[in-house]
Design an enzyme around this catalytic site. Structure first.
Site, PDB file in Angstrom:
ATOM      1  N   ASN A   1      70.132 -22.043 -12.415  1.00  0.00           N
ATOM      2  CA  ASN A   1      68.926 -21.424 -12.969  1.00  0.00           C
ATOM      3  C   ASN A   1      67.732 -21.471 -12.017  1.00  0.00           C
ATOM      4  O   ASN A   1      66.708 -20.844 -12.294  1.00  0.00           O
ATOM      5  CB  ASN A   1      68.559 -22.068 -14.310  1.00  0.00           C
ATOM      6  CG  ASN A   1      69.510 -21.634 -15.415  1.00  0.00           C
ATOM      7  OD1 ASN A   1      70.358 -20.768 -15.203  1.00  0.00           O
ATOM      8  ND2 ASN A   1      69.368 -22.230 -16.586  1.00  0.00           N
TER       9      ASN A   1
ATOM     10  N   CYS B   1      71.825  -7.751 -25.779  1.00  0.00           N
ATOM     11  CA  CYS B   1      70.824  -8.628 -26.379  1.00  0.00           C
ATOM     12  C   CYS B   1      69.429  -8.032 -26.272  1.00  0.00           C
ATOM     13  O   CYS B   1      68.443  -8.729 -26.346  1.00  0.00           O
ATOM     14  CB  CYS B   1      70.850 -10.008 -25.733  1.00  0.00           C
ATOM     15  SG  CYS B   1      70.679  -9.956 -23.965  1.00  0.00           S
TER      16      CYS B   1
ATOM     17  N   ARG C   1      68.052 -12.092 -28.033  1.00  0.00           N
ATOM     18  CA  ARG C   1      67.390 -12.505 -26.789  1.00  0.00           C
ATOM     19  C   ARG C   1      66.657 -11.317 -26.166  1.00  0.00           C
ATOM     20  O   ARG C   1      67.092 -10.733 -25.182  1.00  0.00           O
ATOM     21  CB  ARG C   1      68.407 -13.071 -25.801  1.00  0.00           C
ATOM     22  CG  ARG C   1      68.888 -14.436 -26.198  1.00  0.00           C
ATOM     23  CD  ARG C   1      69.878 -14.985 -25.210  1.00  0.00           C
ATOM     24  NE  ARG C   1      69.261 -15.602 -24.053  1.00  0.00           N
ATOM     25  CZ  ARG C   1      69.933 -16.239 -23.101  1.00  0.00           C
ATOM     26  NH1 ARG C   1      71.222 -16.310 -23.156  1.00  0.00           N
ATOM     27  NH2 ARG C   1      69.303 -16.781 -22.087  1.00  0.00           N
TER      28      ARG C   1
ATOM     29  N   ASP D   1      70.202 -26.021 -23.223  1.00  0.00           N
ATOM     30  CA  ASP D   1      71.429 -25.899 -22.431  1.00  0.00           C
ATOM     31  C   ASP D   1      72.276 -27.174 -22.438  1.00  0.00           C
ATOM     32  O   ASP D   1      73.367 -27.196 -21.864  1.00  0.00           O
ATOM     33  CB  ASP D   1      71.093 -25.507 -20.985  1.00  0.00           C
ATOM     34  CG  ASP D   1      70.675 -24.047 -20.874  1.00  0.00           C
ATOM     35  OD1 ASP D   1      70.814 -23.300 -21.859  1.00  0.00           O
ATOM     36  OD2 ASP D   1      70.214 -23.653 -19.783  1.00  0.00           O
TER      37      ASP D   1
HETATM   38  C1  UD1 Z   1      66.540 -19.501 -19.395  1.00  0.00           C
HETATM   39  C2  UD1 Z   1      67.794 -20.086 -18.821  1.00  0.00           C
HETATM   40  C3  UD1 Z   1      68.769 -20.439 -19.947  1.00  0.00           C
HETATM   41  C4  UD1 Z   1      68.072 -21.357 -20.962  1.00  0.00           C
HETATM   42  C5  UD1 Z   1      66.758 -20.765 -21.431  1.00  0.00           C
HETATM   43  C6  UD1 Z   1      65.963 -21.702 -22.311  1.00  0.00           C
HETATM   44  C7  UD1 Z   1      67.963 -19.011 -16.674  1.00  0.00           C
HETATM   45  C8  UD1 Z   1      68.665 -18.053 -15.804  1.00  0.00           C
HETATM   46  N1  UD1 Z   1      68.404 -19.129 -17.923  1.00  0.00           N
HETATM   47  O1  UD1 Z   1      66.899 -18.300 -20.068  1.00  0.00           O
HETATM   48  O2  UD1 Z   1      69.891 -21.107 -19.360  1.00  0.00           O
HETATM   49  O3  UD1 Z   1      68.930 -21.522 -22.072  1.00  0.00           O
HETATM   50  O4  UD1 Z   1      65.941 -20.435 -20.296  1.00  0.00           O
HETATM   51  O5  UD1 Z   1      65.730 -22.895 -21.658  1.00  0.00           O
HETATM   52  O6  UD1 Z   1      67.050 -19.708 -16.246  1.00  0.00           O
HETATM   53  N2  UD1 Z   1      62.241 -14.563 -25.679  1.00  0.00           N
HETATM   54  C9  UD1 Z   1      61.638 -13.508 -26.341  1.00  0.00           C
HETATM   55  N3  UD1 Z   1      61.180 -12.458 -25.594  1.00  0.00           N
HETATM   56  C10 UD1 Z   1      61.288 -12.432 -24.222  1.00  0.00           C
HETATM   57  C11 UD1 Z   1      61.903 -13.513 -23.577  1.00  0.00           C
HETATM   58  C12 UD1 Z   1      62.379 -14.580 -24.333  1.00  0.00           C
HETATM   59  O7  UD1 Z   1      61.517 -13.500 -27.560  1.00  0.00           O
HETATM   60  O8  UD1 Z   1      60.844 -11.455 -23.606  1.00  0.00           O
HETATM   61  C13 UD1 Z   1      62.731 -15.718 -26.484  1.00  0.00           C
HETATM   62  C14 UD1 Z   1      64.222 -15.941 -26.379  1.00  0.00           C
HETATM   63  O9  UD1 Z   1      64.932 -15.132 -27.274  1.00  0.00           O
HETATM   64  C15 UD1 Z   1      64.307 -17.415 -26.709  1.00  0.00           C
HETATM   65  C16 UD1 Z   1      63.028 -17.997 -26.092  1.00  0.00           C
HETATM   66  O10 UD1 Z   1      62.148 -16.883 -25.940  1.00  0.00           O
HETATM   67  O11 UD1 Z   1      64.263 -17.599 -28.081  1.00  0.00           O
HETATM   68  C17 UD1 Z   1      63.198 -18.672 -24.763  1.00  0.00           C
HETATM   69  O12 UD1 Z   1      63.936 -17.856 -23.902  1.00  0.00           O
HETATM   70  P1  UD1 Z   1      63.719 -17.870 -22.313  1.00  0.00           P
HETATM   71  O13 UD1 Z   1      63.026 -19.146 -21.933  1.00  0.00           O
HETATM   72  O14 UD1 Z   1      63.108 -16.593 -21.906  1.00  0.00           O
HETATM   73  O15 UD1 Z   1      65.205 -17.920 -21.797  1.00  0.00           O
HETATM   74  P2  UD1 Z   1      65.792 -17.250 -20.484  1.00  0.00           P
HETATM   75  O16 UD1 Z   1      64.752 -17.193 -19.425  1.00  0.00           O
HETATM   76  O17 UD1 Z   1      66.521 -16.018 -20.845  1.00  0.00           O
END
Ligand code: UD1
Length: 425
Positions: free
Chosen positions: A23, A118, A123, A308
């Site tokens: 990550n 997603c 997501r 995670d």
């Molecule tokens: C990253 C990690 C993943 C980890 C997650 C949370 C990487 C490549 N992946 O994923 O392994 O599980 O952080 O620690 O680093 N959300 C929204 N809108 C957005 C973006 C996110 O609603 O535009 C929500 C998601 O659905 C979730 C929360 O915000 O509920 C956190 O997600 P996010 O921190 O963005 O996860 P990732 O960056 O996808």
């Protein structure tokens, strides 16, 4: 498709070398789009997700040279030949969205497929899109693509993220490095991977303050330069092996692991009867007594307990004495490992976003199916302590995030092998 067959019951003892963090590596790779000079990374793990992002970067015109032996990756985006990240490549991995910010910042245009399956559901990427709009990008969503344009360049802004998002913080921080003026990210995520990315951007000439806090300030520059950077150790891999070690009753030294990044595990581990400590060269972990005790955990953004590691911790609780409550606050539907653990004899009741895990004396080997990266590894951990043989099917997901997991576990005493799964589609 391959499966892993595990014969349970053997303690894991010895040293495991922790790889560079997936990550952290992925956003660092996307940062190569911000400069026409070469970037050189080491400790880049040999993983399917890394290979997927290399494919996307190559599609955009980045010269990529990965040495899987040395774990070095050279990236050179001298001239971008395309601004299109197509569905076929993006659908394999959600983190592909990380090319959006850098591309539009340097190229003035980006067309990136919405991450597979997603987009609107559990997501979304709405925070990435809204923040880029605030930096002045015009964004259209059509036919499954995000089409962003900023022909005159991006302009710094005050961004207020409605919730903590790792990916949105990374994407917008990268974009802001080439925007005109100052960008302030409020409610920014604080994960170590973001600090690692920020550190590399600073070496590239970016001006960033507040890394590791929830307010990050970026003063935009007209260009960034190349640099060399070493990827931080994978705290999730370290945490996973720590749990494997204590579940099996062994003692492990996790080489290169950073205790500072595992802070959220220390308290639950102590309550469960596990000793985890910093030692020369890494982190050591072992049980204090013969039995593990049930503990409660709740996932939260960093520095809270990482989502995670939730599935792996649940595997541990299935064999603890007493009960533990696991509450997932980051992602909905992240209990897909529960029905599979039940097949192995676990006692788990799910109530909404919480799961009550009552420890059982023994898990029993079974055929189980991997559904996502961390769910898959939780089943491998369960297999390591189950009576008899466990076959974890569809290990595709596992290979996205765990470098040489079979080899690493074998080297510390586990009995497992990767086999062709002919019965699978
Ligand atoms: C990253 C990690 C993943 C980890 C997650 C949370 C990487 C490549 N992946 O994923 O392994 O599980 O952080 O620690 O680093 N959300 C929204 N809108 C957005 C973006 C996110 O609603 O535009 C929500 C998601 O659905 C979730 C929360 O915000 O509920 C956190 O997600 P996010 O921190 O963005 O996860 P990732 O960056 O996808």
């Amino acid at each position: 498709m391959d499966k892993i067959r595990i014969t349970g019951g053997l303690p894991l003892n010895g040293e495991i070398e922790i790889s560079g963090a997936k990550n952290a590596a992925l956003p660092l790779m996307a940062a190569s789009l911000l400069t026409d000079q070469p970037l050189e990374f080491d400790r880049v793990p040999d993983l399917r997700d890394v290979a997927s992002l290399i494919e996307i970067l190559e599609e955009l015109g980045v010269a990529c040279a990965y040495d899987a032996q040395k774990k070095t990756l050279k990236l050179h985006a001298a001239r971008l030949s395309s601004c299109l990240a197509p569905y076929d490549l993006v659908r394999k991995m959600r983190a592909s969205i990380l090319v959006l910010g850098p591309l539009v910042a340097r190229h003035g245009e980006a067309k990136v497929s919405l991450p597979g399956g997603c987009a609107i559901g559990t997501r979304p990427v709405d925070m990435h899109i809204d923040a880029l709009r605030e930096l002045g990008a015009e964004i259209e969503l059509a036919e499954g693509y995000i089409h962003a344009r900023a022909p005159g360049g991006l302009v710094g802004a005050e961004i207020h993220f409605p919730k903590s998002s790792v990916g949105a913080t990374e994407n917008i921080m990268m974009a802001a490095t080439l925007a005109k003026g100052v960008t302030v990210l409020h409610n920014a995520a604080r994960e170590p991977e973001i600090v690692d990315l920020g550190g590399c951007l600073v070496k590239m000439g970016a001006e960033i303050e507040g890394l590791g806090t929830d307010k990050i300030t970026v003063r935009g520059k007209s260009f960034l330069r190349g640099t060399a950077h070493s990827v931080i150790a994978d705290r999730i891999e370290a945490g996973t092996f720590a749990i494997a070690g204590v579940m099996t009753g062994g003692a492990l030294l996790l080489k290169n692991a950073e205790i500072g990044h595992l802070g959220a595990m220390i308290d639950p581990f102590h309550k469960a009867g596990v000793d985890i400590a910093e030692v020369a060269g890494g982190v050591s972990v072992r049980r204090v007594k013969d039995v593990l005790r049930g503990v409660d955990i709740m996932t939260e953004p960093y520095p809270g307990f990482p989502t995670d590691l939730q599935a792996q911790m649940m595997s541990m609780l299935t064999i603890a004495t007493g009960a533990g409550m696991v509450t997932e606050t980051i992602f909905e539907n992240r209990f897909m490992h529960v029905p599979e653990l039940l097949r192995m004899g676990a006692d788990i009741t799910v109530h909404g976003s919480s799961a009550l895990v009552r420890g059982v004396k023994k898990l029993k080997g079974a055929d189980v199916m991997a559904t996502d990266l961390r769910a898959s590894v939780s089943l491998v951990l369960a297999g390591l302590v189950a009576e008899g043989a466990t076959s974890v099917h569809r290990i595709y997901h596992l290979e996205r995030g765990y470098e040489n997991i079979v080899g690493k576990l074998k080297a510390v005493g586990a009995k497992l092998e990767k086999l062709k799964d002919d019965g699978e589609d």
